[in-house]
Motif scaffolding. Structure first.
Motif, PDB file in Angstrom:
ATOM      1  N   PHE A 174       6.759  16.670 -10.390  1.00 23.53           N
ATOM      2  CA  PHE A 174       5.541  15.942 -10.055  1.00 23.53           C
ATOM      3  C   PHE A 174       5.532  14.586 -10.753  1.00 23.53           C
ATOM      4  CE2 PHE A 174       4.270  19.611  -7.973  1.00 23.53           C
ATOM      5  CZ  PHE A 174       3.019  19.468  -7.398  1.00 23.53           C
ATOM      6  N   VAL A 175       4.988  13.590 -10.036  1.00 18.93           N
ATOM      7  CA  VAL A 175       4.894  12.232 -10.575  1.00 18.93           C
ATOM      8  C   VAL A 175       3.478  11.719 -10.364  1.00 18.93           C
ATOM      9  CG1 VAL A 175       7.327  11.701 -10.193  1.00 18.93           C
ATOM     10  CG2 VAL A 175       5.654  11.212  -8.383  1.00 18.93           C
ATOM     11  N   VAL A 176       3.180  10.620 -11.048  1.00 15.62           N
ATOM     12  CA  VAL A 176       1.880   9.961 -10.912  1.00 15.62           C
ATOM     13  C   VAL A 176       2.022   8.810  -9.920  1.00 15.62           C
ATOM     14  CG1 VAL A 176       0.008   8.796 -12.136  1.00 15.62           C
ATOM     15  CG2 VAL A 176       1.388  10.525 -13.325  1.00 15.62           C
ATOM     16  N   ILE A 177       1.070   8.689  -9.007  1.00 14.51           N
ATOM     17  CA  ILE A 177       1.086   7.567  -8.064  1.00 14.51           C
ATOM     18  C   ILE A 177      -0.195   6.751  -8.210  1.00 14.51           C
ATOM     19  CG2 ILE A 177       2.618   8.630  -6.383  1.00 14.51           C
ATOM     20  CD1 ILE A 177       0.105   9.248  -4.678  1.00 14.51           C
ATOM     21  N   ALA A 178      -0.068   5.449  -7.968  1.00  9.41           N
ATOM     22  CA  ALA A 178      -1.201   4.529  -7.940  1.00  9.41           C
ATOM     23  C   ALA A 178      -0.892   3.460  -6.908  1.00  9.41           C
ATOM     24  CB  ALA A 178      -1.417   3.897  -9.317  1.00  9.41           C
ATOM     25  N   ARG A 179      -1.919   2.837  -6.362  1.00  3.83           N
ATOM     26  CA  ARG A 179      -1.643   1.766  -5.411  1.00  3.83           C
ATOM     27  C   ARG A 179      -1.131   0.542  -6.158  1.00  3.83           C
ATOM     28  NH1 ARG A 179      -7.341  -0.584  -2.938  1.00  3.83           N
ATOM     29  NH2 ARG A 179      -8.480  -0.897  -4.889  1.00  3.83           N
ATOM     30  N   GLY A 180      -0.420  -0.300  -5.434  1.00  2.00           N
ATOM     31  CA  GLY A 180       0.212  -1.443  -6.068  1.00  2.00           C
ATOM     32  C   GLY A 180      -0.745  -2.383  -6.759  1.00  2.00           C
ATOM     33  N   SER A 181      -1.984  -2.477  -6.238  1.00  2.00           N
ATOM     34  CA  SER A 181      -2.956  -3.401  -6.814  1.00  2.00           C
ATOM     35  C   SER A 181      -3.870  -2.764  -7.849  1.00  2.00           C
ATOM     36  CB  SER A 181      -3.816  -4.006  -5.688  1.00  2.00           C
ATOM     37  OG  SER A 181      -4.521  -2.972  -4.995  1.00  2.00           O
ATOM     38  N   ASN A 182      -3.603  -1.520  -8.233  1.00  2.00           N
ATOM     39  CA  ASN A 182      -4.459  -0.833  -9.212  1.00  2.00           C
ATOM     40  C   ASN A 182      -4.336  -1.528 -10.565  1.00  2.00           C
ATOM     41  OD1 ASN A 182      -5.587   1.014 -11.116  1.00  2.00           O
ATOM     42  ND2 ASN A 182      -5.215   2.709  -9.706  1.00  2.00           N
ATOM     43  N   PRO A 183      -5.431  -2.121 -11.101  1.00  2.00           N
ATOM     44  CA  PRO A 183      -5.333  -2.854 -12.367  1.00  2.00           C
ATOM     45  C   PRO A 183      -5.023  -1.956 -13.560  1.00  2.00           C
ATOM     46  CG  PRO A 183      -7.633  -2.624 -11.692  1.00  2.00           C
ATOM     47  CD  PRO A 183      -6.804  -2.143 -10.544  1.00  2.00           C
ATOM     48  N   GLY A 184      -5.285  -0.658 -13.416  1.00  3.60           N
ATOM     49  CA  GLY A 184      -5.059   0.247 -14.539  1.00  3.60           C
ATOM     50  C   GLY A 184      -3.602   0.452 -14.878  1.00  3.60           C
ATOM     51  N   VAL A 185      -2.699   0.063 -13.963  1.00  8.25           N
ATOM     52  CA  VAL A 185      -1.264   0.246 -14.225  1.00  8.25           C
ATOM     53  C   VAL A 185      -0.501  -1.066 -14.079  1.00  8.25           C
ATOM     54  CG1 VAL A 185      -1.284   2.688 -13.539  1.00  8.25           C
ATOM     55  CG2 VAL A 185      -0.885   0.924 -11.807  1.00  8.25           C
TER      56      VAL A 185
END
Length: 312
Positions: free
Chosen positions: A171-182
């Motif tokens: 399992f991995v973590v995903i976020a959208r490209g524009s997510n400021p948190g990452v």
């Protein structure tokens, strides 16, 4: 009933009615006309002195008497098929039949397109169906013939179930490209634990549960996360992440599949998590059934190509 004069072909009609719940669908399954199936049902009712099915809306529902016959009829037909079939004579190009696979929508994305291509080329008369994998019910679905194969995380299984290890799914973590948190993180780097726990999560949960294996892994190190939403399908989880600043834990294979089209970024989870071993399971009564065995092998070969390890 006079068994000496009973037409055993009627058992195939009875089996099809059990499986389809409709004379129209049963006729399509058997390659007969609907009037022929209705006529056979009338003969069955006369021979067995029972209505066998009653109409409930658009479905034919078995009577109590018929329900007691269901599994016995299906088992006996399976035994006759095995008795009369030779595995080395099985010809997929001429084979006809339905094969139901119980699995999450993970397999709608990663298995069924490839299986569809394979069957179109090698077994054009075979119908493959992906049906919902209902937690706590997949064993019963195999027992009552609602599925021919289930694709699940490995677990303890009863002795009447056969199993085949297929692939590992980290399992991995995903976020959208524009997510400021990452924004400050590199792809495939480990997301900091405090950030991971504080950011809102969308959770895959067919039953709407607010915790899953990721939460169990966090609990082992005395932490918890902010589950803001649950969605019943993995593809929905990915769409939520694409359209918001929520993050999610999903199988790495799906993350890679959707990465470019959904503009996703992928990170390692900050807590130790077991890699999930996916297995195929089926009722052992079908171990040597030529059609089922061939179909299982096609699914297994495709699934084994999904094996994945995270980059180090």
């Amino acid at each position: 009933m006079n068994f000496a004069t009973f037409d055993l072909n009627l058992l195939r009609v009875l089996d099809a009615l059990f499986r389809e719940g409709s004379t129209v669908k049963a006729s399509a399954r058997l390659g007969l006309s609907q009037p022929a199936v209705s006529s056979s049902l009338s003969r069955l009712r006369h021979a067995l002195d029972d209505p066998l099915f009653v109409r409930q809306g658009n479905r034919l529902v078995p009577t109590d008497f018929a329900e007691n016959l269901r599994h016995g009829v299906q088992d006996e037909l399976n035994r006759i098929e095995l008795l009369l079939s030779k595995a080395d004579a099985f010809d997929p190009e001429k084979a006809e039949g339905h094969f139901k696979i119980s699995g999450s929508d993970f397999f709608a994305e990663l298995l069924m397109p490839n299986l569809g291509d394979l069957l179109t080329r090698t077994a054009p008369k075979v119908r493959a169906q992906l049906v919902d994998l209902v937690p706590d019910d997949y064993l019963a679905s195999l027992e009552r013939y609602d599925a021919d194969l289930a694709l699940i995380p490995d677990c303890d299984l009863p002795s009447w179930i056969s199993r085949e290890p297929l692939f590992r799914s980290p399992f991995v973590v995903i976020a959208r490209g524009s997510n400021p948190g990452v924004a400050d993180l590199e792809d495939f780097s480990e997301i900091p634990i405090d950030r991971f726990c504080a950011m809102p999560h969308v959770l895959f949960s067919p039953e709407g549960q607010l915790s899953a294996m990721g939460d169990a892994a966090l609990a082992k190190i005395g932490r918890s996360r902010n589950v803001a939403m649950t969605v019943q399908v993995f593809s929905g989880v990915c769409r939520v992440v694409r359209g918001s600043d929520l993050i999610a834990l999903i199988p790495a294979q799906l993350a890679v599949e959707f990465k470019n089209s959904y503009d996703l970024r992928i990170f390692k989870a900050p807590m130790p998590m077991d890699v999930v071993q996916i297995v195929g399971i089926w009722h052992s009564r079908s171990d040597n059934a030529p059609f089922a065995r061939w179909m299982r092998q096609q699914v297994f070969d495709l699934c084994r190509s999904m094996d994945m390890a995270l980059p180090t």
